[in-house]
Enzyme design. Structure first.
Site, PDB file in Angstrom:
ATOM      1  N   HIS A  93       0.830  -1.204   0.000  1.00  0.00           N
ATOM      2  CA  HIS A  93       0.000   0.000   0.000  1.00  0.00           C
ATOM      3  C   HIS A  93       0.865   1.255   0.000  1.00  0.00           C
ATOM      4  CE1 HIS A  93      -3.572   2.358   0.526  1.00  0.00           C
ATOM      5  NE2 HIS A  93      -3.005   2.985   1.540  1.00  0.00           N
ATOM      6  N   ARG A 149      -9.569  -0.701  -5.901  1.00  0.00           N
ATOM      7  CA  ARG A 149      -9.580   0.226  -7.039  1.00  0.00           C
ATOM      8  C   ARG A 149     -10.646  -0.123  -8.079  1.00  0.00           C
ATOM      9  NH1 ARG A 149      -3.969   1.974  -9.353  1.00  0.00           N
ATOM     10  NH2 ARG A 149      -3.875   2.598  -7.193  1.00  0.00           N
TER      11      ARG A 149
END
Length: 123
Positions: free
Chosen positions: A11, A66
């Site tokens: 991340h 996403r």
């Protein structure tokens, strides 16, 4: 191990030079965990083939932030449902094309040309 599960994620790591992709480190993590706890892969999942690779290399599940956010922005709840259906259909097609009917049949050696990732069977 002392954990209920492991999330393999970089991340924010894509901003750093030479940070490995989560799919590249997954086999080593799966080998270390030896199936004792679930492994969730976060990052880089865009198609059913990506899910196939992650499952074949040792993930128990994948995370879809996403694609879900993009689908929600474009089509609301129906957009997310359509994205999930497309991903499922692509995954099912990939299984058929690879000659696999269940996860245990996915040999990791067909998933990458990188010799360090190739093993005889799923971890």
């Amino acid at each position: 191990v002392g954990a209920a599960a492991i999330v393999v994620s970089n991340h924010g790591g894509r901003q750093l030079d030479s940070t490995p992709a989560t799919i590249d480190v997954l086999p080593a993590i799966a080998a270390e965990v030896k199936g004792e706890i679930p492994i969730f892969l976060d990052g880089g999942i865009r198609r059913g083939t990506d899910v196939f690779k992650a499952l074949g290399l040792g993930a128990n599940a994948v995370m879809l932030a996403r694609p879900a956010v993009f689908a929600l922005a474009v089509g609301g709840e129906q957009g997310v449902s359509r994205m999930l259906r497309m991903l499922y259909d692509e995954l099912e097609c990939t299984f058929r094309l690879a000659g696999c009917t269940k996860l245990e049949e996915v040999p990791s050696r067909i998933l990458s040309s990188n010799p360090t990732l190739q093993t005889e069977s799923r971890v």
